[in-house]
Scaffold this motif. Sequence first.
Motif, PDB file in Angstrom:
ATOM      1  N   THR A 137       0.904  -1.130   0.288  1.00 40.34           N
ATOM      2  CA  THR A 137      -0.196   0.087  -0.039  1.00 40.34           C
ATOM      3  C   THR A 137       0.821   0.962  -0.176  1.00 40.34           C
ATOM      4  OG1 THR A 137       0.188   0.105   2.456  1.00 40.34           O
ATOM      5  CG2 THR A 137      -2.116  -1.232   1.057  1.00 40.34           C
ATOM      6  N   GLN A 138       1.572   1.586   0.730  1.00 39.64           N
ATOM      7  CA  GLN A 138       3.046   2.329   0.789  1.00 39.64           C
ATOM      8  C   GLN A 138       3.631   2.803  -0.799  1.00 39.64           C
ATOM      9  OE1 GLN A 138       3.720   4.601   3.306  1.00 39.64           O
ATOM     10  NE2 GLN A 138       1.694   3.764   4.128  1.00 39.64           N
ATOM     11  N   MET A 139       3.806   1.817  -1.564  1.00 47.18           N
ATOM     12  CA  MET A 139       4.504   1.773  -2.548  1.00 47.18           C
ATOM     13  C   MET A 139       3.234   2.584  -3.744  1.00 47.18           C
ATOM     14  SD  MET A 139       7.519   1.250  -2.697  1.00 47.18           S
ATOM     15  CE  MET A 139       7.654   1.200  -4.167  1.00 47.18           C
ATOM     16  N   ALA A 140       2.092   1.862  -3.406  1.00 51.67           N
ATOM     17  CA  ALA A 140       1.274   1.758  -4.233  1.00 51.67           C
ATOM     18  C   ALA A 140       0.539   3.772  -4.241  1.00 51.67           C
ATOM     19  CB  ALA A 140      -0.483   1.487  -4.187  1.00 51.67           C
ATOM     20  N   GLY A 141       1.317   4.130  -2.887  1.00 47.31           N
ATOM     21  CA  GLY A 141       0.628   5.894  -2.448  1.00 47.31           C
ATOM     22  C   GLY A 141       2.282   6.163  -2.625  1.00 47.31           C
ATOM     23  N   ILE A 142       2.965   5.735  -3.168  1.00 47.21           N
ATOM     24  CA  ILE A 142       4.276   6.781  -3.784  1.00 47.21           C
ATOM     25  C   ILE A 142       3.963   6.530  -4.936  1.00 47.21           C
ATOM     26  CG2 ILE A 142       6.563   6.181  -4.396  1.00 47.21           C
ATOM     27  CD1 ILE A 142       6.879   5.267  -1.250  1.00 47.21           C
ATOM     28  N   ILE A 143       3.531   5.785  -5.744  1.00 47.00           N
ATOM     29  CA  ILE A 143       3.799   5.544  -7.717  1.00 47.00           C
ATOM     30  C   ILE A 143       2.352   6.562  -8.063  1.00 47.00           C
ATOM     31  CG2 ILE A 143       3.095   4.266  -9.361  1.00 47.00           C
ATOM     32  CD1 ILE A 143       4.343   1.899  -8.341  1.00 47.00           C
ATOM     33  N   SER A 144       1.211   6.478  -7.184  1.00 40.95           N
ATOM     34  CA  SER A 144       0.561   7.471  -7.206  1.00 40.95           C
ATOM     35  C   SER A 144       0.507   8.727  -6.911  1.00 40.95           C
ATOM     36  CB  SER A 144      -1.191   6.822  -7.131  1.00 40.95           C
ATOM     37  OG  SER A 144      -0.989   6.239  -5.920  1.00 40.95           O
TER      38      SER A 144
END
Length: 226
Positions: free
Chosen positions: A200-207
């Motif tokens: 979820t943290q990586m998805a937040g960084i990407i978005s």
Amino acid sequence: MKLRLHFVVDPLGWLCVSMVFGIWLYNSVFVPTLVLLPHYNEGHISWALVVCYYLASALCILALLRASTADPGRLPPDPHIPFSERADWELCNKCNLMRPKRSHHCSRCGHCVRRMDHHCPWINNCVGEDNHWLFLQLCFYTQVLSLFTLVMDFCQYYYFQPLTALDQDAFTTQHELALLRVSALMGLVMFGGMGSLFYTQMAGIISDTTTIEKMSRTLDEILETA
């Protein structure tokens, strides 16, 4: 990037950090005692496997210490605001201080944090602009150590050769099954929890979206449909 020390006075946060440290200590003591060192002494496994486990354990506790004590991006009481950026700053209605947009006020820490993602009780610190990468390191190394622990516990019963030199009067030998079951349960919970958190943290960084912003958007959507 600055890594100033930052400590939060929060008894609940101290309790959570102590629990995480206890889990790390448990697996860093009993897995080598029950699995790695006995099998290494009898020549069943290579020294490299022992070194890799201790390296993963050291990286995990180092990441915990760094993430829990690093300044997440706390705004100073009298920040210097460049004239060209004044339009991007706003007044916090809780601490009455100017802050850049996408900053948030943490009620537990008592101050605003630049690009705050969330307050994590397990490190007793906010996750913000200056320590987000340290938090990701902690999630990653915890996954590595947890997976390593699960593999060692599995191999102890289904792969490794039986040990010949066992002291049956030793506490660790008498309670081996119970100790390794607890270790496997801890490893499974930590690996699953940290794996989902890391994703979820990586998805937040990407978005380019923080956890607080995601929650705010979700709440707005719920209110619109209500």
